[in-house]
Design a protein around this motif. Structure first.
Motif, PDB file in Angstrom:
ATOM      1  N   UNK A 126      16.929  -3.951  -2.179  1.00  0.00           N
ATOM      2  CA  UNK A 126      15.908  -4.214  -3.431  1.00  0.00           C
ATOM      3  C   UNK A 126      14.744  -3.542  -2.597  1.00  0.00           C
ATOM      4  N   UNK A 127      13.869  -2.682  -3.595  1.00  0.00           N
ATOM      5  CA  UNK A 127      12.670  -2.237  -3.114  1.00  0.00           C
ATOM      6  C   UNK A 127      11.394  -2.771  -3.934  1.00  0.00           C
ATOM      7  N   UNK A 128      10.241  -3.242  -3.316  1.00  0.00           N
ATOM      8  CA  UNK A 128       9.273  -3.641  -4.006  1.00  0.00           C
ATOM      9  C   UNK A 128       8.106  -2.687  -3.507  1.00  0.00           C
ATOM     10  N   UNK A 129       7.493  -2.035  -4.188  1.00  0.00           N
ATOM     11  CA  UNK A 129       6.235  -1.171  -3.856  1.00  0.00           C
ATOM     12  C   UNK A 129       4.944  -1.697  -4.412  1.00  0.00           C
ATOM     13  N   UNK A 130       3.874  -1.827  -3.564  1.00  0.00           N
ATOM     14  CA  UNK A 130       2.676  -2.718  -4.094  1.00  0.00           C
ATOM     15  C   UNK A 130       1.524  -1.636  -3.637  1.00  0.00           C
ATOM     16  N   UNK A 167       4.610  -2.214  -8.424  1.00  0.00           N
ATOM     17  CA  UNK A 167       3.563  -3.444  -8.900  1.00  0.00           C
ATOM     18  C   UNK A 167       2.359  -2.969  -8.656  1.00  0.00           C
ATOM     19  N   UNK A 168       1.237  -3.143  -9.370  1.00  0.00           N
ATOM     20  CA  UNK A 168      -0.276  -2.858  -9.230  1.00  0.00           C
ATOM     21  C   UNK A 168      -0.791  -4.412  -8.884  1.00  0.00           C
ATOM     22  N   UNK A 169      -1.282  -4.343  -7.420  1.00  0.00           N
ATOM     23  CA  UNK A 169      -1.798  -5.499  -6.982  1.00  0.00           C
ATOM     24  C   UNK A 169      -2.683  -5.374  -5.650  1.00  0.00           C
ATOM     25  N   UNK A 170      -3.247  -6.432  -5.171  1.00  0.00           N
ATOM     26  CA  UNK A 170      -3.683  -6.481  -3.977  1.00  0.00           C
ATOM     27  C   UNK A 170      -3.035  -6.786  -2.899  1.00  0.00           C
ATOM     28  N   UNK A 229       0.567   4.904  -7.694  1.00  0.00           N
ATOM     29  CA  UNK A 229       1.541   4.140  -8.330  1.00  0.00           C
ATOM     30  C   UNK A 229       2.264   5.210  -9.276  1.00  0.00           C
ATOM     31  N   UNK A 230       1.559   6.010  -9.822  1.00  0.00           N
ATOM     32  CA  UNK A 230       2.053   7.317 -10.464  1.00  0.00           C
ATOM     33  C   UNK A 230       2.815   8.142  -9.797  1.00  0.00           C
ATOM     34  N   UNK A 274       0.674  -1.235  -0.018  1.00  0.00           N
ATOM     35  CA  UNK A 274      -0.030   0.165  -0.043  1.00  0.00           C
ATOM     36  C   UNK A 274       0.991   1.413   0.021  1.00  0.00           C
ATOM     37  N   UNK A 275       1.720   1.287  -0.947  1.00  0.00           N
ATOM     38  CA  UNK A 275       2.743   2.460  -0.967  1.00  0.00           C
ATOM     39  C   UNK A 275       2.249   3.747  -1.026  1.00  0.00           C
ATOM     40  N   UNK A 276       1.033   4.041  -1.407  1.00  0.00           N
ATOM     41  CA  UNK A 276       0.419   5.177  -1.581  1.00  0.00           C
ATOM     42  C   UNK A 276       1.180   6.288  -2.552  1.00  0.00           C
ATOM     43  N   UNK A 277       1.639   7.337  -2.133  1.00  0.00           N
ATOM     44  CA  UNK A 277       2.492   8.429  -2.755  1.00  0.00           C
ATOM     45  C   UNK A 277       4.093   7.994  -2.464  1.00  0.00           C
TER      46      UNK A 277
END
Length: 323
Positions: free
Chosen positions: A174-178, A203-206, A185-186, A158-161
């Motif tokens: 390494x960083x993964x933002x969901x 990543x776009x996801x739930x 995400x933009x 839930x990275x938000x902004x």
């Protein structure tokens, strides 16, 4: 014998059996159950009362809503285990499948409402959060809790902004933002450092179905995200699943409160979480609660919960099949 008779009487009704099966899927509000089973809320409440009196269901009031979960009493567990041992008849299998499909639709409706809110307020989101509590204090407390231990592979659910990846990304390997909102995400992408290369993956996801392998992440962060989840325990279980052995899960969210307007206006599914509730969910997900910190505010209190995976990560069923 008296307890056993109460339980058998409580289970001797088709609607109450349907409620038990739904609660085995996730914790639900009374209104959500009424929507799924197609009955009035007062009628469902009467069924719930009978189940609660037998110890099969536990009720938790949260603002104007009542949430339900399966009972945890020792007398109840053997009866609930029967649901795993008894194969449903053809007609039972049909209504179980239909109820779960309707439950998915109910959750999807709520998810769409939250996504619509995010899309409308994406650029204002950091400012909105700052109204609840001073973010600089929360961020300082989160940084202190994570300490000098290496971040490793960071997952921001839930990275938000993108504030969390901005805060902790530099020190991560390494960083993964969901996030489930393309608008968020933009905005998060706009905060990535120059020359980031393939270190960052957005990543776009739930957040209830994280698209990462089990045990692949060292540090999981959920910052002011969990109160949007219809099933917080499932989100925590997913965070624990992707955490490696000795990996950490850090959650920042609100303590229990009665600000009902946050549910109605801001699409908060939950009005905060208690320490007992969070500790129970951590334990159920295989996480050891290491630290809890409280940050009182004028209107809302922020809680920080830090857990560590102390057992081998749990594999999804699909991963077991492909292993």
């Amino acid at each position: 014998m008296h307890a056993a008779l109460d339980i058998f009487r409580a289970l001797g009704d088709p609607t109450r059996l349907r409620i038990i099966h739904l609660l085995r899927a996730m914790e639900l509000a009374v209104g959500e159950i009424a929507q799924v089973v197609g009955q009035s809320q007062p009628r469902v409440s009467r069924h719930v009362r009978i189940l609660a009196e037998a110890g099969l269901v536990e009720r938790r009031k949260e603002g104007n809503w009542v949430f339900l979960r399966l009972g945890k009493g020792g007398d109840v567990a053997p009866f609930l285990s029967l649901f795993d041992r008894l194969a449903p008849s053809a007609s039972e299998a049909l209504w179980q499948t239909a109820d779960l499909a309707r439950l998915t639709a109910v959750r999807a409706d709520r998810g769409r409402a939250a996504e619509s809110y995010f899309a409308e307020h994406a650029e204002e989101w950091d400012a909105i959060r700052s109204l609840h509590v001073a973010e600089v204090d929360v961020e300082a407390a989160m940084t202190a809790l994570l300490g000098v231990e290496p971040i490793g592979h960071l997952l921001d659910i839930g990275t938000g902004t993108g504030r969390m990846i901005e805060l902790f990304g530099q020190g991560a390997r390494q960083v993964t933002a969901l996030d489930r909102s393309p608008d968020m995400l933009r905005l998060a992408r706009a905060k990535l450092p120059e020359g980031a290369g393939d270190k960052y993956a957005l990543l776009l996801g739930d957040f209830a179905a994280v698209p990462l392998e089990s045990g692949s992440v060292d540090t999981v962060v959920l910052h002011q995200v969990l109160h949007y989840a219809q099933a917080p325990e499932l989100v925590i279980a997913e965070a624990a699943r992707v955490a490696a052995l000795n990996g950490r899960v850090l959650i920042a969210d609100f303590a229990p409160h009665e600000r009902e307007e946050l549910r109605l206006r801001d699409q908060h599914a939950r009005l905060g979480f208690s320490n007992d509730q969070m500790e129970s969910w951590f334990a159920g997900a295989g996480l050891l609660m290491e630290r809890v910190e409280t940050l009182p505010g004028q209107e809302l209190t922020v809680q920080l919960w830090l857990g560590r995976r102390k057992q081998a990560p749990i594999l999804r069923q699909v991963e077991r099949m492909s292993a």
